[in-house]
Enzyme design. Structure first.
Site, PDB file in Angstrom:
ATOM      1  N   TRP A 159       0.846  -1.205   0.000  1.00 24.45           N
ATOM      2  CA  TRP A 159       0.000   0.000   0.000  1.00 24.45           C
ATOM      3  C   TRP A 159       0.874   1.246   0.000  1.00 24.45           C
ATOM      4  CZ3 TRP A 159      -0.922  -4.372   2.847  1.00 24.45           C
ATOM      5  CH2 TRP A 159      -2.087  -5.075   2.498  1.00 24.45           C
ATOM      6  N   HIS A 180      -7.009   1.454   2.725  1.00 28.11           N
ATOM      7  CA  HIS A 180      -8.098   0.523   2.438  1.00 28.11           C
ATOM      8  C   HIS A 180      -9.138   0.616   3.549  1.00 28.11           C
ATOM      9  CE1 HIS A 180      -5.301  -2.755   4.464  1.00 28.11           C
ATOM     10  NE2 HIS A 180      -5.412  -1.676   5.175  1.00 28.11           N
ATOM     11  N   ARG A 206      -4.308   6.490  -1.850  1.00 30.63           N
ATOM     12  CA  ARG A 206      -2.979   5.912  -2.040  1.00 30.63           C
ATOM     13  C   ARG A 206      -2.065   6.900  -2.735  1.00 30.63           C
ATOM     14  NH1 ARG A 206      -4.317  -0.424  -3.117  1.00 30.63           N
ATOM     15  NH2 ARG A 206      -5.801  -0.554  -1.387  1.00 30.63           N
ATOM     16  N   GLN A 220     -13.939   1.780  -1.508  1.00 29.61           N
ATOM     17  CA  GLN A 220     -14.021   0.330  -1.313  1.00 29.61           C
ATOM     18  C   GLN A 220     -15.271   0.010  -0.514  1.00 29.61           C
ATOM     19  OE1 GLN A 220     -10.407  -1.040   0.657  1.00 29.61           O
ATOM     20  NE2 GLN A 220      -9.410  -1.404  -1.312  1.00 29.61           N
ATOM     21  N   VAL A 263      -5.299 -12.189   5.977  1.00 33.87           N
ATOM     22  CA  VAL A 263      -6.158 -13.343   5.678  1.00 33.87           C
ATOM     23  C   VAL A 263      -5.303 -14.582   5.393  1.00 33.87           C
ATOM     24  CG1 VAL A 263      -8.190 -12.099   4.808  1.00 33.87           C
ATOM     25  CG2 VAL A 263      -6.300 -12.627   3.243  1.00 33.87           C
ATOM     26  N   ALA A 318     -13.310 -12.174   5.160  1.00 32.97           N
ATOM     27  CA  ALA A 318     -13.309 -10.725   4.902  1.00 32.97           C
ATOM     28  C   ALA A 318     -13.072 -10.511   3.414  1.00 32.97           C
ATOM     29  CB  ALA A 318     -12.219 -10.040   5.714  1.00 32.97           C
TER      30      ALA A 318
END
Ligand code: PHE
Length: 350
Positions: A159, A180, A206, A220, A263, A318
Site C-alpha cells: 500500500w 483501504h 494511495r 471500497q 487473511v 473478509a
C-alpha cells in the site's frame, strides 16, 4: 401687440395639433403645462386682457374662455384615452399566462460512485449484513498493525501510503489517510463480540500516479463475517451471490490465490470481461478477459487474537472490493479518471 381673437384661434389650433402628437401621460402633462399652465400660451392671453381696449375685452375674454373650456375637454379626453391604453399595455406585458409551459428545473443526479456504493451495500444488507462507516484519517495501528502488518514489514509496500505529517515520541508517524477500508475490521471486532456481519463503504487514498486504472483516491466496500463455523464456502457463496445480483447471471467470476497479511488463505476475485460473440466488444474496452475487483480470504488467526477473539472458537471471512472498478465493469467505463474529473457529460449519463 394686442391680443386678437384670431390669436386665440391660432393658439387653440396649434395646441390641439400638438395634443395629437402626445403619446403618453408624461407628454400630456408637458402639454398641459405649456398650454393651460401658469405660463401657458392661453393663460398668457387671459392675463393680457387688461391691456386690451375696453370694448374689445368682453369678446376676446369670452373667446379665450371658450378656448380654455375646449382645451380642457380635449385634455380630459386625451388623458382618458392614454390611461386606458397604458392599462391595456400593462395588462398585456405583465399578465401571467398560466397555460405557458414552465421553465425546466435542472435535476441533480447521484454520482456514479454514490449509486454503485448504495447498490452494493444494499445487496449485502439484503443478505443480512449491517452497514458501518469509519474514519478516513486512520491510525497506523488499525490500518497496519492490527491487520498483521507490523512496522518495517515488507508487506507495507503493498500500500503506497499518504502519511499525516505528525511524529510521536518514538519518532513514528502514527496517522495516515487509510489505504483501504480493512482497518474497520479491527475497529468493529474490538467493540463487538461475535457474531459479526458487516459491510463498510468508504473512501481510500494511495500515494499513486494516476492512469486509466489507478486513482489516488477511490472507494471500497469492506465485508466481514465472524462466527463459529464460518468457512471458505460461505465466503465464496456470499461473493458469488453479490456478483450474480450486480452483474447478472451471464457474467462469470474467477477466484485465484493471492496474498494479504490479514487473511489466510487469501484470494482475489475477478469478473469476466469476455468479447461479446456478436459485437466483438468487451464490457470494459481493455484487452483482458478478467478484471480483478476484490481481495478476500479467511480472517487471519493473528488478527482475531489482536482484537481479543479466540481463533480456536471463531472463524471469519473478509473481503474488500473496489467500487469504481465494479462501476466500470457494470457500465462499460474504461478510464477510472473519468469519475473525478467532474465532466458533466460523464456524470449525466448514469
Ligand atoms: N484491503 C485489501 C486491499 O485493499 C483487500 C482485502 C480486504 C483483502 C479484505 C482481503 C480481505 O487491497
Amino acid at each position: 401687440m394686442q391680443p386678437q381673437t384670431d390669436v386665440v384661434e391660432r393658439t387653440t389650433d396649434e395646441a390641439l395639433e400638438r395634443l395629437k402628437a402626445v403619446s403618453d401621460l408624461d407628454g400630456l402633462e408637458e402639454w398641459r403645462v405649456s398650454t393651460l399652465g401658469r405660463n401657458g400660451a392661453l393663460t398668457q392671453i387671459l392675463r393680457s386682457l387688461g391691456s386690451v381696449p375696453k370694448e374689445e375685452r368682453p369678446r376676446l375674454g369670452a373667446a379665450a374662455n371658450r378656448a380654455k373650456t375646449v382645451l380642457e375637454q380635449h385634455l380630459a379626453e386625451r388623458e382618458q384615452e392614454l390611461k386606458t391604453a397604458h392599462l391595456a399595455d400593462v395588462v398585456e406585458r405583465e399578465s401571467i399566462d398560466v397555460t405557458l409551459p414552465g421553465w425546466p428545473v435542472p435535476q441533480g443526479r447521484l454520482h456514479p460512485t454514490t449509486r454503485m456504493l448504495r447498490e452494493t451495500t444494499s445487496v449485502f444488507a439484503s443478505m443480512g449484513f449491517q452497514v458501518e462507516e469509519g474514519p478516513e484519517i486512520e491510525l497506523d495501528r488499525y490500518n497496519f498493525d492490527l491487520l498483521n502488518i507490523p512496522k518495517d514489514h515488507p508487506a507495507r509496500d503493498m500500500w503506497d501510503t499518504l502519511w499525516i505529517d505528525r511524529v510521536d515520541e518514538q519518532g513514528n508517524r502514527p496517522m495516515l489517510l487509510r489505504t483501504h477500508t480493512s482497518p474497520m475490521q479491527a475497529r468493529i471486532m474490538e467493540k463487538t463480540s461475535p457474531p459479526v456481519r458487516v459491510v463498510v463503504p468508504g473512501k481510500c487514498y494511495r500515494y499513486e500516479a494516476t492512469d486509466a486504472t489507478h486513482e489516488w483516491h477511490f472507494h471500497q466496500v469492506e465485508g466481514l463475517a465472524v462466527d463459529k463455523g464460518i468457512t471458505f464456502a460461505d465466503l465464496k457463496g456470499t461473493l458469488y451471490e453479490f456478483a450474480r445480483r450486480t452483474f447478472g447471471e451471464d457474467r462469470q467470476i474467477r477466484f485465484r490465490c493471492d496474498f494479504f497479511p490479514f487473511v489466510e488463505p487469501g484470494v482475489d476475485m475477478s469478473i469476466s470481461n469476455f468479447k461479446d460473440p456478436k459485437t466483438g466488444k468487451r464490457p470494459i474496452n481493455r484487452d483482458e478477459d478478467w478484471i480483478e475487483i476484490l481481495g478476500a480470504g479467511m480472517v487471519h488467526p493473528s488478527v482475531l487474537e489482536g482484537v481479543g477473539y479466540d481463533p480456536s472458537v471463531y472463524t471469519g471471512f473478509a473481503f474488500g472490493m473496489g467500487v469504481e472498478r465494479i462501476a466500470m465493469l457494470k457500465y462499460g467505463i474504461d478510464d477510472i479518471r473519468l469519475f473525478y474529473s467532474n465532466d458533466v457529460r460523464f456524470l449525466q449519463q448514469v
